[in-house]
Design an enzyme around this catalytic site. Structure first.
Site, short mmCIF file in Angstrom:
data_model
loop_
_atom_site.label_atom_id
_atom_site.label_comp_id
_atom_site.label_asym_id
_atom_site.label_seq_id
_atom_site.Cartn_x
_atom_site.Cartn_y
_atom_site.Cartn_z
N GLU A 37 0.80 -1.22 0.00
CA GLU A 37 0.00 0.00 0.00
C GLU A 37 0.84 1.27 0.00
OE1 GLU A 37 -3.22 0.67 -0.23
OE2 GLU A 37 -4.05 -1.34 -0.08
N ASP A 46 -7.96 8.20 -4.11
CA ASP A 46 -7.28 7.10 -4.81
C ASP A 46 -7.67 7.09 -6.29
OD1 ASP A 46 -9.78 5.87 -5.00
OD2 ASP A 46 -9.30 4.26 -3.61
#
Length: 167
Positions: A37, A46
């Site tokens: 991540e 995102d």
């Protein structure tokens, strides 16, 4: 792309801590910011437009404009992984190795429990086809209708850890 030796060694060290520890190491990486991540201390959107912070944490509790600390990010990740475990463990009806479970927790942390609950991956786990289940991870490389190299890399690493219990 194969798993780096540093990540491999960190995952091996985490095995005694169980599936959540394994998933945490996969997500954060051995240095805390070099995992699947990565980490961002300021909230951002995102690739599909979801407000996100830290190690991929999403939710209404994110405070836009706030700079999160490393400790806050690790606490959010631990809380999120415990939630993943609570959400999906009831659906896994067979015993599976902790490494398999850790790879799956990392996957579900990324795609959400709802997607897992209706997946062929889960069906294969419950048929005790662990290899077939782990191979299903390779199908989950799209976000927003587009295939992402980063997701392809992530799924290969999750698959490798998922399969460790088969060796």
């Amino acid at each position: 792309m194969a798993m780096s030796p540093a990540v491999r060694n960190s995952v091996i060290a985490a095995i005694s801590g169980g599936a959540i520890a394994i998933a945490s190491v996969l997500i954060t990486g051995p240095g805390g910011n070099d995992g699947l991540e990565g980490v961002r201390y300021k909230p951002y959107k995102d690739v599909v437009g979801v407000l996100t912070v830290c190690y991929g944490h999403t939710g209404k509790d994110i405070m836009p404009g706030k700079t999160y600390t490393e400790a806050e990010c690790k606490a959010l990740l631990n809380k999120d992984l415990a939630t993943v475990a609570r959400q999906i463990n009831p659906y896994i009806k067979v015993d599976i190795p902790e490494t398999t479970r850790g790879g799956i927790y990392s996957f579900v942390y990324n795609v959400g429990a709802g997607n897992f609950e209706t997946s062929t991956l889960l069906r294969k786990i419950n048929q005790v086809d662990i290899k077939g289940a782990c191979d299903q991870l390779r199908r989950w490389t799209y976000a927003g209708g587009k295939q992402w190299k980063g997701l392809m890399t992530r799924r290969e690493i999750e698959r490798e850890v998922c399969l460790w219990g088969q060796q």
